[in-house]
Design an enzyme around this catalytic site. Structure first.
Site, PDB file in Angstrom:
ATOM      1  N   SER A 191       0.804  -1.221   0.000  1.00 11.24           N
ATOM      2  CA  SER A 191       0.000   0.000   0.000  1.00 11.24           C
ATOM      3  C   SER A 191       0.833   1.266   0.000  1.00 11.24           C
ATOM      4  O   SER A 191       0.454   2.268  -0.616  1.00 11.24           O
ATOM      5  CB  SER A 191      -0.941  -0.001   1.207  1.00 11.24           C
ATOM      6  OG  SER A 191      -1.793  -1.132   1.185  1.00 11.24           O
ATOM      7  N   HIS A 237       0.779   4.574   4.364  1.00 16.54           N
ATOM      8  CA  HIS A 237       0.123   5.250   3.245  1.00 16.54           C
ATOM      9  C   HIS A 237       0.634   6.680   3.094  1.00 16.54           C
ATOM     10  O   HIS A 237       0.970   7.128   1.993  1.00 16.54           O
ATOM     11  CB  HIS A 237      -1.389   5.269   3.459  1.00 16.54           C
ATOM     12  CG  HIS A 237      -2.022   3.921   3.304  1.00 16.54           C
ATOM     13  ND1 HIS A 237      -3.389   3.742   3.251  1.00 16.54           N
ATOM     14  CD2 HIS A 237      -1.481   2.683   3.180  1.00 16.54           C
ATOM     15  CE1 HIS A 237      -3.667   2.458   3.108  1.00 16.54           C
ATOM     16  NE2 HIS A 237      -2.519   1.797   3.078  1.00 16.54           N
TER      17      HIS A 237
END
Length: 287
Positions: A191, A237
């Site tokens: 991610s 992230h």
């Protein structure tokens, strides 16, 4: 009355705001060949139109200066393959392999003497955790995002630069997760690198004067999910997004005469920042 969309002369399904500086035909990122000023289309480059140079002197280049290749998805396919191979291996081997690949700061392992984690000298976890997934929905979402975002970026940056972007953004996300997450909390998945690709896509679209609204909406939606759903590493992230954006900016805005220096210098600078973050956290956990 709305203006009619302008599409690439070689790819009629792709809208573009860039034209060849010689023949003025509209060209998309796959067809852009970097010139001393602006971009040329492949036909003008192959004939050395008006330059007095041989075709060899005008080797087709991407918007970031990378070599134009026949398959602009090769690195994307390779990254997909590595992620899927690791997922299959984890499925058959079990939790022991997951535990060995996961990013973790410092934790006691009842199956081993002492502690495990990055702070215990297992630096490889900063890299291996980028390719490890445990849930089918997790790898499914990340691989769909990689397949959607990867090819356009790979075509625009070139293979080496695209791979560097993916890896440095992933390391940046993992470094921030290592710094801010509880020391015994495990983090895994691509991610961070995917968010880095999202940031890079925004930078590239801005550079090419494309409509920014779709990528801004997608980024906002992903950030909403990141900060509202439990079990998601917002640190990875956010770190990947910031590092990917910085690296992409250096790659697509580097001046032609100092392109390699600026592009690889930006990557090196981000790696130095990542190393500093990791060292600070390691000293903190071992202090």
């Amino acid at each position: 009355m709305e203006d009619q969309a302008v599409c690439c002369y070689r790819h009629p399904d792709r809208e573009t705001g860039v034209r060849c500086v010689r023949c003025e035909r509209p060209i998309c990122p796959d067809c852009m060949v970097s010139a001393s000023v602006g971009f040329q289309c492949p036909e003008c480059v192959s004939t050395g139109s008006g330059t007095g140079q041989s075709p060899r002197a005008n080797t087709p280049r991407t918007v970031a200066g990378g070599a134009v290749t026949a398959d602009p998805r090769l690195v994307t396919k390779a990254l997909l393959g590595v992620n899927l191979a690791v997922f299959i291996a984890v499925y058959f081997v079990g939790d022991s392999l997951t535990d060995a690949l996961t990013l973790i700061g410092k934790a006691y392992d009842p199956n081993l003497p002492g502690e495990v984690g990055v702070a215990n000298g297992q630096w490889y976890r900063l890299l291996t955790s980028m390719f490890a997934h445990q849930e089918i929905w997790h790898i499914g979402f990340n691989m769909l995002s990689l397949w959607w975002l990867g090819p356009p970026l790979e075509a625009a940056l070139g293979r080496a630069r695209f791979l560097a972007l993916f890896l440095v953004a992933g390391l940046g996300g993992n470094a921030l997760a290592y710094l801010l997450s509880p020391q015994n909390m495990g983090t895994l998945g691509a991610s961070g690198a995917i968010f880095g690709m999202l940031g890079a896509t925004a930078v590239l679209m801005r550079r090419l004067n494309y409509d920014m609204r779709p990528v801004i909406a997608l980024l906002a939606l992903n950030l909403l999910f990141t900060f509202t759903f439990a079990g998601i590493s917002w640190q990875a992230h956010l770190g990947g997004l910031v590092v990917g954006t910085v690296v992409a900016y250096g790659m697509v805005h580097a001046p032609r005469d100092k392109r390699a220096l600026v592009q690889w210098g930006t990557c090196a600078l981000m790696l130095l920042v990542i190393a500093a973050v990791v060292i600070v956290r390691t000293v903190q956990l071992n202090g």
